[in-house]
Write a protein that holds these residues in place. Structure first.
Motif, PDB file in Angstrom:
ATOM      1  N   ASP A 106       0.966  -1.206   0.121  1.00  0.00           N
ATOM      2  CA  ASP A 106      -0.015  -0.090   0.014  1.00  0.00           C
ATOM      3  C   ASP A 106       0.930   1.158  -0.199  1.00  0.00           C
ATOM      4  O   ASP A 106       0.582   2.359  -0.803  1.00  0.00           O
ATOM      5  CB  ASP A 106      -0.883  -0.125   1.332  1.00  0.00           C
ATOM      6  N   LEU A 107       1.658   1.147   0.814  1.00  0.00           N
ATOM      7  CA  LEU A 107       2.828   2.273   0.979  1.00  0.00           C
ATOM      8  C   LEU A 107       3.584   2.683  -0.315  1.00  0.00           C
ATOM      9  O   LEU A 107       3.650   3.976  -0.904  1.00  0.00           O
ATOM     10  CB  LEU A 107       3.716   2.185   1.987  1.00  0.00           C
ATOM     11  N   ALA A 108       4.033   1.836  -0.891  1.00  0.00           N
ATOM     12  CA  ALA A 108       4.815   1.795  -2.267  1.00  0.00           C
ATOM     13  C   ALA A 108       3.853   2.356  -3.404  1.00  0.00           C
ATOM     14  O   ALA A 108       3.975   3.252  -4.005  1.00  0.00           O
ATOM     15  CB  ALA A 108       5.438   0.528  -2.658  1.00  0.00           C
ATOM     16  N   ILE A 109       2.818   1.892  -3.319  1.00  0.00           N
ATOM     17  CA  ILE A 109       1.548   2.392  -4.555  1.00  0.00           C
ATOM     18  C   ILE A 109       1.365   3.588  -4.251  1.00  0.00           C
ATOM     19  O   ILE A 109       1.134   4.494  -5.234  1.00  0.00           O
ATOM     20  CB  ILE A 109       0.455   1.224  -4.769  1.00  0.00           C
ATOM     21  N   CYS A 110       0.957   3.831  -2.936  1.00  0.00           N
ATOM     22  CA  CYS A 110       0.523   5.404  -2.761  1.00  0.00           C
ATOM     23  C   CYS A 110       1.602   6.517  -3.006  1.00  0.00           C
ATOM     24  O   CYS A 110       1.434   7.515  -3.641  1.00  0.00           O
ATOM     25  CB  CYS A 110       0.125   5.627  -1.141  1.00  0.00           C
ATOM     26  N   VAL A 111       2.844   6.002  -2.392  1.00  0.00           N
ATOM     27  CA  VAL A 111       3.947   6.978  -2.721  1.00  0.00           C
ATOM     28  C   VAL A 111       4.216   7.044  -4.295  1.00  0.00           C
ATOM     29  O   VAL A 111       4.485   8.082  -4.873  1.00  0.00           O
ATOM     30  CB  VAL A 111       5.325   6.422  -2.047  1.00  0.00           C
ATOM     31  N   GLY A 112       4.292   5.957  -4.984  1.00  0.00           N
ATOM     32  CA  GLY A 112       4.359   5.875  -6.440  1.00  0.00           C
ATOM     33  C   GLY A 112       3.343   6.646  -7.248  1.00  0.00           C
ATOM     34  O   GLY A 112       3.810   7.296  -7.993  1.00  0.00           O
ATOM     35  N   PHE A 113       2.104   6.624  -6.800  1.00  0.00           N
ATOM     36  CA  PHE A 113       1.161   7.514  -7.393  1.00  0.00           C
ATOM     37  C   PHE A 113       1.558   9.134  -7.216  1.00  0.00           C
ATOM     38  O   PHE A 113       1.314   9.743  -8.168  1.00  0.00           O
ATOM     39  CB  PHE A 113      -0.137   7.156  -6.672  1.00  0.00           C
ATOM     40  N   TYR A 114       1.979   9.342  -6.144  1.00  0.00           N
ATOM     41  CA  TYR A 114       2.641  10.874  -5.841  1.00  0.00           C
ATOM     42  C   TYR A 114       3.636  11.209  -6.710  1.00  0.00           C
ATOM     43  O   TYR A 114       3.639  12.248  -7.255  1.00  0.00           O
ATOM     44  CB  TYR A 114       2.847  11.352  -4.650  1.00  0.00           C
ATOM     45  N   ALA A 115       4.480  10.207  -6.982  1.00  0.00           N
ATOM     46  CA  ALA A 115       5.583  10.240  -7.780  1.00  0.00           C
ATOM     47  C   ALA A 115       5.394  10.404  -9.367  1.00  0.00           C
ATOM     48  O   ALA A 115       5.816  11.289 -10.302  1.00  0.00           O
ATOM     49  CB  ALA A 115       6.622   9.265  -7.520  1.00  0.00           C
ATOM     50  N   VAL A 116       4.226   9.653  -9.812  1.00  0.00           N
ATOM     51  CA  VAL A 116       4.154   9.385 -11.207  1.00  0.00           C
ATOM     52  C   VAL A 116       3.183  10.716 -11.650  1.00  0.00           C
ATOM     53  O   VAL A 116       3.756  11.286 -12.614  1.00  0.00           O
ATOM     54  CB  VAL A 116       3.179   8.109 -11.471  1.00  0.00           C
ATOM     55  N   PHE A 117       2.406  11.198 -10.713  1.00  0.00           N
ATOM     56  CA  PHE A 117       1.644  12.320 -11.095  1.00  0.00           C
ATOM     57  C   PHE A 117       2.449  13.625 -10.644  1.00  0.00           C
ATOM     58  O   PHE A 117       1.524  14.851 -10.507  1.00  0.00           O
ATOM     59  CB  PHE A 117       0.181  12.194 -10.558  1.00  0.00           C
ATOM     60  N   GLN A 118       3.414  13.635  -9.746  1.00  0.00           N
ATOM     61  CA  GLN A 118       4.149  14.855  -9.455  1.00  0.00           C
ATOM     62  C   GLN A 118       3.297  15.587  -8.453  1.00  0.00           C
ATOM     63  O   GLN A 118       3.463  16.913  -8.674  1.00  0.00           O
ATOM     64  CB  GLN A 118       4.675  15.651 -10.459  1.00  0.00           C
ATOM     65  N   ILE A 119       2.668  14.911  -7.601  1.00  0.00           N
ATOM     66  CA  ILE A 119       1.745  15.611  -6.589  1.00  0.00           C
ATOM     67  C   ILE A 119       2.909  16.163  -5.299  1.00  0.00           C
ATOM     68  O   ILE A 119       3.599  15.300  -4.931  1.00  0.00           O
ATOM     69  CB  ILE A 119       0.697  14.710  -6.140  1.00  0.00           C
TER      70      ILE A 119
END
Length: 373
Positions: free
Chosen positions: A173-186
């Motif tokens: 869960d942590l990897a996907i949530c952090v990766g989501f912020y990285a991919v969309f540059q939030i």
């Protein structure tokens, strides 16, 4: 057929042993995208983590291009510029690693001129680089101690194999949530970190509910010695599926409302950042508790000697380990193994007609009566 009966019928017919392969494949693809985002673009860390200076300029009509042109004479045209909020709450946020006081004053004056506001209306925040490093270091420490505490508790309350499954789910869960912020540059802010920790707690709650039911059903069925652990896990997931769905929906509705109000109505950046992270985390957490944590535990448990022996017995009788799940019930009880992966004994071979004497069956031999004491 009523909606309730339709959902109950649907709940009882899912064989999660066949669903797990699709869930793990989907999870692997999403994780690869998340890793690419972390390795490639990287996280867009906020001012509190990187240090520097931030200017919040009120202006309903101020554009990003005009702001960048105004910063060019001060040599800050490469600063990060964001538009936050809408309408009267619209704010243009400028962030730079600038720490020189004279240049800060020059940038403030340039922004006030282009936005046609007083310099006092601009909010200026400065964070030193050492402060950002301290915040990052403390956040990482808190996360490590969180993992250790949770692993010890689950190992004590349930068993160490379930602790491994829970940690795998939380890391997923942590990897996907952090990766989501990285991919969309939030931008990652302290509010985002708080939301991430909240997400981990929610994910663990749902996972422990599933594990607790799996442990109860295993205790009731292990005495039979005929049921694989994957069948027990599939049955347990069927029993708690609607509870997980209802918990997810009831948790998601207020968070989505907070996201809409914070983003489109109030224009509050902190509310938007917090609610966005929670929304992503709740969805991913509900997915992982069923399709990540459970198969990890099943994979470990099926390698125990007793479950390997059961699987061998099923194979010898020509049975299929992956078949229809065991019959589920709505209460806390569970019947003896039914149509699941059960190693049943072959029916006794027919012994043919009973022997006869003079055309009449031989009567059974009478038992001797014991002496009375």
């Amino acid at each position: 057929m009523s909606l309730r009966s339709s959902l109950t019928s649907f709940d009882d017919t899912i064989d999660f042993r066949k669903v797990w392969r699709y869930g793990t494949t989907t999870s692997l693809l999403v994780l690869l995208i998340a890793i690419w985002g972390l390795v490639g673009p990287g996280l867009n860390l906020g001012l509190d983590f990187e240090g520097g200076t931030s200017w919040d300029v009120p202006g309903a009509s101020l554009s990003v291009d005009d702001t960048r042109d105004a910063l060019r004479p001060a040599g800050q045209d490469g600063a990060k510029i964001q538009v936050i909020g809408r309408g009267d709450n619209r704010v243009v946020r400028v962030q730079s690693d600038l720490d020189e006081v004279d240049t800060q004053t020059e940038v403030t004056a340039a922004l006030a001129e282009v936005a046609d506001v007083d310099e006092g209306d601009i909010t200026v925040s400065t964070v030193g680089p050492s402060w950002g490093e301290q915040v990052t270091d403390k956040a990482v420490r808190a996360l490590v101690w969180f993992f250790i505490a949770i692993a010890l508790y689950i190992a004590w309350r349930l068993e160490w194999k379930m602790a491994v499954g829970a940690l795998a789910s939380v890391a997923h869960d942590l990897a996907i949530c952090v990766g989501f912020y990285a991919v969309f540059q939030i931008e990652v802010t302290p509010a985002t970190v708080i939301a991430f920790l909240t997400i981990l707690g929610y994910s663990l709650y749902d996972t422990i509910v599933v594990f607790d039911r799996m442990q109860e059903n295993e205790a009731k069925l292990k005495g039979t010695g005929r049921v694989t652990y994957s069948a027990v896990a599939s049955t347990s997931l069927n029993q708690v599926l609607m509870r997980s769905i209802n918990s997810t929906i009831s948790s998601l509705l207020p968070v989505v409302a907070l996201l809409i109000v914070g983003s489109f109505v109030m224009g509050a950046a902190a509310l938007e950042e917090f609610a966005l992270a929670l929304t992503v985390g709740i969805v991913v957490g509900a997915f992982s508790s069923i399709l990540i944590a459970s198969p990890v535990v099943v994979w470990i448990k099926e390698r125990e000697p007793r479950y390997r022996e059961i699987r061998a017995q099923i194979a010898e009788r020509g049975g299929s380990v992956v078949s229809t799940p065991l019959p589920t019930q709505r209460d806390d009880s569970i019947d003896a193994p039914g149509a699941g992966a059960v190693a049943t004994k072959a029916p006794p071979a027919s012994k043919g007609p009973a022997p006869t004497l003079s055309g009449r069956p031989i009567p059974p031999r009478p038992r001797k009566k014991g002496k009375k004491r």
